[in-house]
Design a protein around this motif. Structure first.
Motif, short mmCIF file in Angstrom:
data_model
loop_
_atom_site.label_atom_id
_atom_site.label_comp_id
_atom_site.label_asym_id
_atom_site.label_seq_id
_atom_site.Cartn_x
_atom_site.Cartn_y
_atom_site.Cartn_z
N LYS A 239 -5.52 1.95 -1.06
CA LYS A 239 -4.15 2.45 -1.19
C LYS A 239 -3.93 3.05 -2.57
O LYS A 239 -3.27 4.09 -2.71
CB LYS A 239 -3.16 1.31 -0.93
CG LYS A 239 -3.11 0.84 0.52
CD LYS A 239 -2.15 -0.33 0.69
CE LYS A 239 -2.13 -0.82 2.13
NZ LYS A 239 -1.23 -1.99 2.28
N ILE A 240 -4.47 2.40 -3.59
CA ILE A 240 -4.33 2.93 -4.94
C ILE A 240 -5.07 4.26 -5.07
O ILE A 240 -4.55 5.24 -5.64
CB ILE A 240 -4.86 1.92 -5.96
CG1 ILE A 240 -3.88 0.73 -6.08
CG2 ILE A 240 -5.07 2.56 -7.33
CD1 ILE A 240 -4.36 -0.37 -6.99
N MET A 241 -6.29 4.34 -4.53
CA MET A 241 -7.05 5.58 -4.62
C MET A 241 -6.39 6.69 -3.81
O MET A 241 -6.47 7.87 -4.18
CB MET A 241 -8.49 5.36 -4.17
CG MET A 241 -9.35 4.60 -5.16
SD MET A 241 -9.34 5.33 -6.84
CE MET A 241 -9.95 6.99 -6.51
N ALA A 242 -5.73 6.34 -2.71
CA ALA A 242 -5.01 7.34 -1.93
C ALA A 242 -3.89 7.95 -2.77
O ALA A 242 -3.67 9.17 -2.73
CB ALA A 242 -4.45 6.72 -0.65
N ALA A 243 -3.20 7.11 -3.54
CA ALA A 243 -2.13 7.60 -4.42
C ALA A 243 -2.71 8.50 -5.51
O ALA A 243 -2.15 9.56 -5.82
CB ALA A 243 -1.38 6.42 -5.03
#
Length: 254
Positions: free
Chosen positions: A187-191
């Protein structure tokens, strides 16, 4: 033939939990309550992945890793309640390949193990191919690092330099190799991948993981960032991709 996972952990409840999930996923499981017994099992059995706690009697996890690295290249993943960046740096410098903090999701641990085994097998296959051909690497091989072309991605995949995030398969790859990330880390890398070069605050990254504003919990983002760097960066101490912007947050550079 089933793959074998070695668990070096003195907490019986954790060993039982991991054994339950790993056995259900088709793995053979060996376990030891301390580093010395774990080292004996590693030397006497064919082990594909080792999960190692840091705080163990007789021989701690750091010493186990150092001893194991003298004779084995088995992927080693530290599973520990110690979540400070310094602990992770020491573990990775000792020779560990990954770091998972407790409490953990057993399904995420299982996915991590699958990724580790897949990367190891790809490395062996590529090394064998290189040995047979005895020829210089092609451009694709040089870019892939492990000698494997990047897997097909969906049309909506996001690219930032050597990184590719596939929102449909929920995977992040670097130079064609999948980076084993937990759900929160993805989720962090998607952001990050949606806004390369832009500074994202801890609060925004916390919201990306939890779906709600951070109220005194944004410090957990630091742990996730440290874990991602350990898996993504060639040198976590000198990150190339995820940069810290003091007082503001973090930025993804391609």
């Amino acid at each position: 033939m089933p793959k074998t996972v070695l668990i070096a952990e003195d907490d019986k409840d954790i060993v039982e939990l991991l054994t339950l999930y790993l056995s259900g996923s088709g793995y053979e499981v060996l376990s030891a309550p301390d580093g010395e017994q774990a080292l004996e099992l590693l030397r006497s059995h064919e082990v594909d992945v080792a999960l190692v706690d840091i705080m163990m009697p007789r021989m701690n996890g750091y010493d186990f890793i150092k001893a194991a690295r003298k004779t084995s290249d088995v992927p080693i993943v530290i599973v520990s309640a110690r979540s400070m960046p310094a602990d992770k740096i020491v573990g990775l410098d000792a020779g560990a390949d990954g770091y998972i903090t407790k409490p953990f999701d057993p399904l995420e641990v299982t996915a991590y193990i699958r990724a580790m085994i897949r990367r190891r097998e790809q490395g062996r296959e590529s090394a064998g191919t290189a040995g047979e051909d005895d020829a210089p690497a092609t451009d694709v091989q040089a870019a892939g690092g492990a000698g494997e072309a990047a897997a097909p991605t969906s049309p909506d995949a996001i690219t930032c330099g050597e990184l590719v995030f596939d929102p449909h398969r929920l995977t992040l790859s670097k130079r064609g190799e999948t980076v084993p990330l937990t759900a929160a880390e993805l989720k962090i890398m998607a952001a990050f991948m949606a806004a390369p070069g832009r500074v994202l605050s801890k609060g925004r990254l916390y919201a990306a993981v939890n779906g709600e504003p951070a109220i005194g919990g944004a410090s957990s983002v630091m742990v996730h960032i440290s874990n991602i760097r350990a898996k993504l960066e060639d040198d976590p101490l000198r990150p190339r991709y995820i940069k810290t912007v003091r007082g503001l947050g973090y930025r993804l550079d391609g």
